[in-house]
Design a protein around this motif. Structure first.
Motif, mmCIF file in Angstrom:
data_model
loop_
_atom_site.group_PDB
_atom_site.id
_atom_site.type_symbol
_atom_site.label_atom_id
_atom_site.label_comp_id
_atom_site.label_asym_id
_atom_site.label_seq_id
_atom_site.Cartn_x
_atom_site.Cartn_y
_atom_site.Cartn_z
ATOM 1 N N ALA A 81 0.856 -1.183 0.000
ATOM 2 C CA ALA A 81 0.000 0.000 0.000
ATOM 3 C C ALA A 81 0.887 1.226 0.000
ATOM 4 C CB ALA A 81 -0.911 0.005 1.225
ATOM 5 N N ARG A 82 1.126 1.750 -1.212
ATOM 6 C CA ARG A 82 1.997 2.913 -1.326
ATOM 7 C C ARG A 82 1.215 4.161 -1.692
ATOM 8 N NH1 ARG A 82 6.987 1.931 -4.968
ATOM 9 N NH2 ARG A 82 5.470 1.130 -6.441
ATOM 10 N N SER A 83 -0.098 4.085 -1.611
ATOM 11 C CA SER A 83 -0.922 5.258 -1.853
ATOM 12 C C SER A 83 -2.213 5.079 -1.076
ATOM 13 C CB SER A 83 -1.238 5.400 -3.351
ATOM 14 O OG SER A 83 -2.202 4.437 -3.731
ATOM 15 N N GLU A 84 -3.037 6.116 -1.057
ATOM 16 C CA GLU A 84 -4.284 6.024 -0.318
ATOM 17 C C GLU A 84 -5.231 4.999 -0.925
ATOM 18 O OE1 GLU A 84 -7.343 9.176 -1.188
ATOM 19 O OE2 GLU A 84 -5.551 10.259 -1.834
ATOM 20 N N PHE A 85 -4.978 4.574 -2.171
ATOM 21 C CA PHE A 85 -5.841 3.593 -2.798
ATOM 22 C C PHE A 85 -5.295 2.183 -2.668
ATOM 23 C CE2 PHE A 85 -6.699 7.575 -5.034
ATOM 24 C CZ PHE A 85 -8.051 7.667 -4.790
ATOM 25 N N GLY A 86 -4.099 2.035 -2.135
ATOM 26 C CA GLY A 86 -3.600 0.710 -1.829
ATOM 27 C C GLY A 86 -3.027 -0.053 -2.991
ATOM 28 N N PHE A 87 -2.637 0.628 -4.086
ATOM 29 C CA PHE A 87 -2.067 -0.068 -5.217
ATOM 30 C C PHE A 87 -0.554 0.093 -5.194
ATOM 31 C CE2 PHE A 87 -6.295 1.159 -6.768
ATOM 32 C CZ PHE A 87 -6.795 -0.100 -7.017
ATOM 33 N N ALA A 88 0.147 -1.005 -5.341
ATOM 34 C CA ALA A 88 1.592 -0.963 -5.427
ATOM 35 C C ALA A 88 2.054 -2.132 -6.272
ATOM 36 C CB ALA A 88 2.231 -1.043 -4.047
ATOM 37 N N HIS A 89 3.200 -1.985 -6.884
ATOM 38 C CA HIS A 89 3.738 -3.024 -7.738
ATOM 39 C C HIS A 89 4.460 -4.052 -6.885
ATOM 40 C CE1 HIS A 89 5.030 -4.778 -11.481
ATOM 41 N NE2 HIS A 89 4.486 -3.796 -12.158
ATOM 42 N N SER A 90 4.374 -5.321 -7.328
ATOM 43 C CA SER A 90 5.020 -6.392 -6.577
ATOM 44 C C SER A 90 6.533 -6.272 -6.619
ATOM 45 C CB SER A 90 4.593 -7.750 -7.145
ATOM 46 O OG SER A 90 4.936 -7.852 -8.516
ATOM 47 N N ASN A 91 7.060 -5.575 -7.608
ATOM 48 C CA ASN A 91 8.502 -5.372 -7.729
ATOM 49 C C ASN A 91 8.826 -3.976 -7.224
ATOM 50 O OD1 ASN A 91 11.169 -5.306 -8.377
ATOM 51 N ND2 ASN A 91 10.911 -5.599 -10.582
ATOM 52 N N GLU A 120 -8.660 15.156 -13.622
ATOM 53 C CA GLU A 120 -9.097 15.184 -12.224
ATOM 54 C C GLU A 120 -9.984 13.995 -11.846
ATOM 55 O OE1 GLU A 120 -7.816 19.089 -13.590
ATOM 56 O OE2 GLU A 120 -9.338 17.711 -14.372
ATOM 57 N N LEU A 121 -10.431 13.241 -12.844
ATOM 58 C CA LEU A 121 -11.266 12.073 -12.568
ATOM 59 C C LEU A 121 -10.447 10.849 -12.180
ATOM 60 C CD1 LEU A 121 -13.931 12.353 -15.432
ATOM 61 C CD2 LEU A 121 -14.113 13.088 -13.048
ATOM 62 N N LEU A 122 -9.130 10.965 -12.173
ATOM 63 C CA LEU A 122 -8.295 9.825 -11.803
ATOM 64 C C LEU A 122 -8.651 9.302 -10.412
ATOM 65 C CD1 LEU A 122 -5.941 7.857 -12.063
ATOM 66 C CD2 LEU A 122 -4.403 9.707 -11.344
ATOM 67 N N GLY A 123 -8.799 10.209 -9.438
ATOM 68 C CA GLY A 123 -9.104 9.786 -8.077
ATOM 69 C C GLY A 123 -10.389 8.977 -7.986
ATOM 70 N N PRO A 124 -11.513 9.518 -8.473
ATOM 71 C CA PRO A 124 -12.752 8.733 -8.438
ATOM 72 C C PRO A 124 -12.674 7.423 -9.225
ATOM 73 C CG PRO A 124 -13.232 11.055 -8.821
ATOM 74 C CD PRO A 124 -11.748 10.909 -8.904
ATOM 75 N N MET A 125 -11.942 7.426 -10.340
ATOM 76 C CA MET A 125 -11.820 6.195 -11.122
ATOM 77 C C MET A 125 -10.983 5.158 -10.367
ATOM 78 S SD MET A 125 -11.360 7.849 -14.945
ATOM 79 C CE MET A 125 -11.456 6.325 -15.892
ATOM 80 N N ALA A 126 -9.917 5.607 -9.692
ATOM 81 C CA ALA A 126 -9.100 4.678 -8.903
ATOM 82 C C ALA A 126 -9.897 4.112 -7.731
ATOM 83 C CB ALA A 126 -7.847 5.393 -8.398
ATOM 84 N N GLU A 127 -10.729 4.940 -7.125
ATOM 85 C CA GLU A 127 -11.571 4.467 -6.033
ATOM 86 C C GLU A 127 -12.590 3.437 -6.530
ATOM 87 O OE1 GLU A 127 -13.239 3.632 -2.540
ATOM 88 O OE2 GLU A 127 -11.385 4.778 -2.854
ATOM 89 N N THR A 128 -13.143 3.680 -7.717
ATOM 90 C CA THR A 128 -14.077 2.719 -8.323
ATOM 91 C C THR A 128 -13.373 1.400 -8.624
ATOM 92 O OG1 THR A 128 -15.374 4.506 -9.313
ATOM 93 C CG2 THR A 128 -15.637 2.321 -10.257
ATOM 94 N N LEU A 129 -12.149 1.486 -9.145
ATOM 95 C CA LEU A 129 -11.373 0.284 -9.442
ATOM 96 C C LEU A 129 -11.149 -0.539 -8.183
ATOM 97 C CD1 LEU A 129 -9.720 -0.796 -12.080
ATOM 98 C CD2 LEU A 129 -7.736 -0.060 -10.774
#
Length: 358
Positions: free
Chosen positions: A8-18, A122-131
């Motif tokens: 979890a490297r961001s508020e959305f919890g996405f991080a690369h395995s490498n 600016e829609l990146l945040g809402p789209m990442a939350e939806t993902l």
């Protein structure tokens, strides 16, 4: 989403395995966008940093621009270590430029956006939350309104999407462009697909996995003029129908069946007239029928020829694109970009180490 994304490297919890690779890559194909490039970078940076802090990269692809787009990119890259620049040898077209950017993207997530700012970054945040909330692999933008576009373009686009959706062999979303957020496994699968005539939004739909819509209102272009005139729209439509629908071939078959039915009626009419009436056959109707039949035969041959031509181009296995210069790309990204180019890296195409990474 797949097990390849941990941590979890961001508020959305996405991080690369490498470790060491960015949480997100923003891919932007550009063609003659010098007037809007600074505003694009400003808004994209603000949007990405609000969601992922500084754990990101911006992959800009110059698709053979003839204005000062590349110079603007270079100036921006000299002051921003997050920028990754790719310059193609000529104008290969939006879909291939986007493919080059996807090939170089190293993030756990990939955000695709056009340089004209019609799709709000600016829609990146809402789209990442939806993902994250829906456990999806793709969140694609679904256009509610299309500001700044002519009535002809709106009507023709609506007709195109609906006809393609009804005739395609897969489920294609209506009124959705290339504006989307996807996981790395979708981006890598997309780059690995061998099509030469690429229709990205259709290819993403074909890959599968969970894909969800995100409704938004499309803005007017920020600066410059559209890079999709009627000729390019028709070309994209051709790629879409030839790549994802059997409608042209089925249409040819339906026309052939119709002509066969007409021929049977004409034969019956001629036999009845010959048996029961003293009628001299007129050459006018015969010539009309022959002319019509010949025209339809040529139309059917043209459709078949288009498919044969595409098979021929695919069999030649030419590179999808040729890269002129890169700036800021890591060795892994260079290798992926080379595979997408379908040719090994060589000194004739690739610049020296000082430009590859700083």
């Amino acid at each position: 989403m797949g097990d390849s994304f941990v941590g979890a490297r961001s508020e959305f919890g996405f991080a690369h395995s490498n470790g060491g690779l960015p949480a997100i890559s923003v891919v932007v194909p550009c063609f003659n966008e010098q007037d809007g490039l600074d505003e694009l970078l400003r808004r994209v940076r603000l949007s990405v940093q609000a969601c992922f802090a500084h754990d990101y990269e911006l992959v800009l692809v110059d698709d053979g621009s003839r204005d000062g787009t590349w110079a603007r990119m270079q100036a921006a890259a000299s002051a921003d270590p997050h920028l990754r620049l790719i310059r193609l040898s000529r104008n290969h077209g939006h879909q291939l430029a986007l493919t080059a950017g996807l090939a170089a993207a190293q993030g756990a997530l990939v955000f695709v956006i056009d340089a004209d700012l019609q799709d709000p970054p600016e829609l990146l945040g809402p789209m990442a939350e939806t993902l994250r909330a829906q456990g999806a692999d793709v969140v694609y933008g679904l256009r509610r309104q299309r500001k700044g576009e002519t009535l002809f373009k709106k009507l023709s686009a609506a007709a195109f999407y609906r006809l393609l959706s009804r005739s395609a062999d897969i489920d294609l979303p209506l009124d959705a462009g290339d504006f989307r957020l996807m996981t790395a496994r979708i981006a890598k699968a997309l780059v690995a697909m061998p099509e030469t005539d690429r229709f990205i939004r259709g290819m993403v739909a074909w890959i599968g996995f969970k894909q969800v819509p995100f409704e938004y209102d499309r803005d007017a272009r920020f600066a410059g003029e559209t890079k999709y005139p009627l000729r390019e729209m028709l070309r994209l439509a051709s790629h879409a129908f030839m790549g994802f629908s059997m409608l042209p071939l089925r249409f040819a078959a339906q026309i052939s069946a119709l002509l066969f039915a007409i021929m049977l009626i004409v034969i019956v009419y001629a036999l009845v007239s010959w048996l029961f009436f003293d009628v001299i056959s007129g050459w006018t109707s015969l010539m009309i029928l022959i002319s019509f039949s010949s025209a339809m035969q040529f139309a059917v041959l043209a459709v078949i020829g288009e498919y044969v031509g595409r098979i021929y181009l695919t069999q030649k296995a030419r590179p999808l694109y040729i890269v002129d210069q890169v700036i800021g790309l890591a060795p892994a990204a260079l290798a992926d970009l080379g595979r997408g180019q379908r040719s090994p890296l060589n000194a004739g195409i690739w610049p020296g180490p000082s430009e590859q990474a700083r």
